[in-house]
Write an enzyme that holds these catalytic residues in place. Structure first.
Site, PDB file in Angstrom:
ATOM      1  N   HIS A  97       1.005  -0.752   0.310  1.00  0.00           N
ATOM      2  CA  HIS A  97      -0.347  -0.133  -0.013  1.00  0.00           C
ATOM      3  C   HIS A  97       1.070   1.166  -0.020  1.00  0.00           C
ATOM      4  CE1 HIS A  97       0.770  -1.097   4.068  1.00  0.00           C
ATOM      5  NE2 HIS A  97       0.924   0.321   4.438  1.00  0.00           N
ATOM      6  N   HIS A  99       0.792   5.244   1.238  1.00  0.00           N
ATOM      7  CA  HIS A  99      -0.032   6.296   1.399  1.00  0.00           C
ATOM      8  C   HIS A  99       0.302   7.423   0.984  1.00  0.00           C
ATOM      9  CE1 HIS A  99       0.273   3.630   5.951  1.00  0.00           C
ATOM     10  NE2 HIS A  99       1.119   3.649   5.495  1.00  0.00           N
TER      11      HIS A  99
HETATM   12  P1  AMP Z   1       2.127   0.177   7.446  1.00  0.00           P
HETATM   13  O1  AMP Z   1       2.157   0.404   8.549  1.00  0.00           O
HETATM   14  O2  AMP Z   1       2.941   1.074   5.820  1.00  0.00           O
HETATM   15  O3  AMP Z   1       2.241  -1.021   7.089  1.00  0.00           O
HETATM   16  O4  AMP Z   1       0.765   1.141   7.608  1.00  0.00           O
HETATM   17  C1  AMP Z   1      -0.686   0.280   7.850  1.00  0.00           C
HETATM   18  C2  AMP Z   1      -1.446   1.722   7.212  1.00  0.00           C
HETATM   19  O5  AMP Z   1      -3.010   1.007   7.677  1.00  0.00           O
HETATM   20  C3  AMP Z   1      -1.418   2.257   9.015  1.00  0.00           C
HETATM   21  O6  AMP Z   1      -1.832   3.157   8.910  1.00  0.00           O
HETATM   22  C4  AMP Z   1      -2.782   1.732   9.465  1.00  0.00           C
HETATM   23  O7  AMP Z   1      -3.926   2.466  10.565  1.00  0.00           O
HETATM   24  C5  AMP Z   1      -3.964   1.544   8.626  1.00  0.00           C
HETATM   25  N1  AMP Z   1      -4.893   0.161   9.089  1.00  0.00           N
HETATM   26  C6  AMP Z   1      -4.746  -0.697   8.989  1.00  0.00           C
HETATM   27  N2  AMP Z   1      -6.516  -1.267   9.446  1.00  0.00           N
HETATM   28  C7  AMP Z   1      -6.847  -0.565   8.966  1.00  0.00           C
HETATM   29  C8  AMP Z   1      -8.268  -0.467   8.816  1.00  0.00           C
HETATM   30  N3  AMP Z   1      -9.269  -1.782   8.907  1.00  0.00           N
HETATM   31  N4  AMP Z   1      -8.934   0.516   7.340  1.00  0.00           N
HETATM   32  C9  AMP Z   1      -8.038   1.342   7.245  1.00  0.00           C
HETATM   33  N5  AMP Z   1      -6.635   1.006   7.630  1.00  0.00           N
HETATM   34  C10 AMP Z   1      -6.211   0.529   8.508  1.00  0.00           C
END
Ligand code: AMP
Ligand code: ZN
Length: 129
Positions: A97, A99
């Protein structure tokens, strides 16, 4: 991937605030936003990170971001967009993903800090030797 939270979101098992969806990708609001309008862009197919994602899917994601920059700026009234993508370290969700972090004049995000003790010559030699 049956234990992947983002695959569950894509399958509709877990709700999300999705602002765009097509054949290849999904764009949703991050549940723990760094700034107003913090978004995640993810492929519908499970890839772990930048090193296993299909080239064409990555291009779809990049094109979505490029094509929607002005739309996001207008709707969110932000000054710009910081893009981040974690691989391994710092990556909580092992489903690729990107950001999209909208930036505002008064936000508290500080990417201007730097580590003064790092020896740039030493790192350069490590990379080039
Ligand atoms: P990373 O640390 O780059 O893997 O980012 C994962 C992101 O996913 C974090 O910013 C979380 O806040 C976000 N996240 C986790 N669960 C969900 C969810 N159910 N819906 C939307 N965002 C999520
Ligand atoms: Zn997944």
């Amino acid at each position: 991937m049956n234990d992947c939270i983002f695959c569950k979101i894509i399958n509709g098992e877990i709700p999300s605030k999705t602002i765009h969806e097509d054949e290849f990708l999904k764009v949703m609001l991050d549940i723990n936003p760094k700034t107003n309008g913090h978004l995640l862009v993810l492929p519908k197919t499970h890839y772990e990170n930048l090193f296993d994602i299909d080239d064409n899917i990555l291009l779809e994601i990049i094109n979505y971001i490029r094509n929607n920059y002005n739309y996001l700026k207008e709707r969110l009234n932000c000054e710009g967009l910081t893009i981040a993508q974690n691989n391994g370290y710092g990556q909580d969700v092992k489903h690729f993903h990107i950001h999209l972090i909208p930036r505002y004049n008064d936000d508290k995000i500080d990417l201007t800090k730097y580590e003064k003790t790092i020896d740039i010559d030493e790192i350069y030699n490590k990379l080039m030797d």
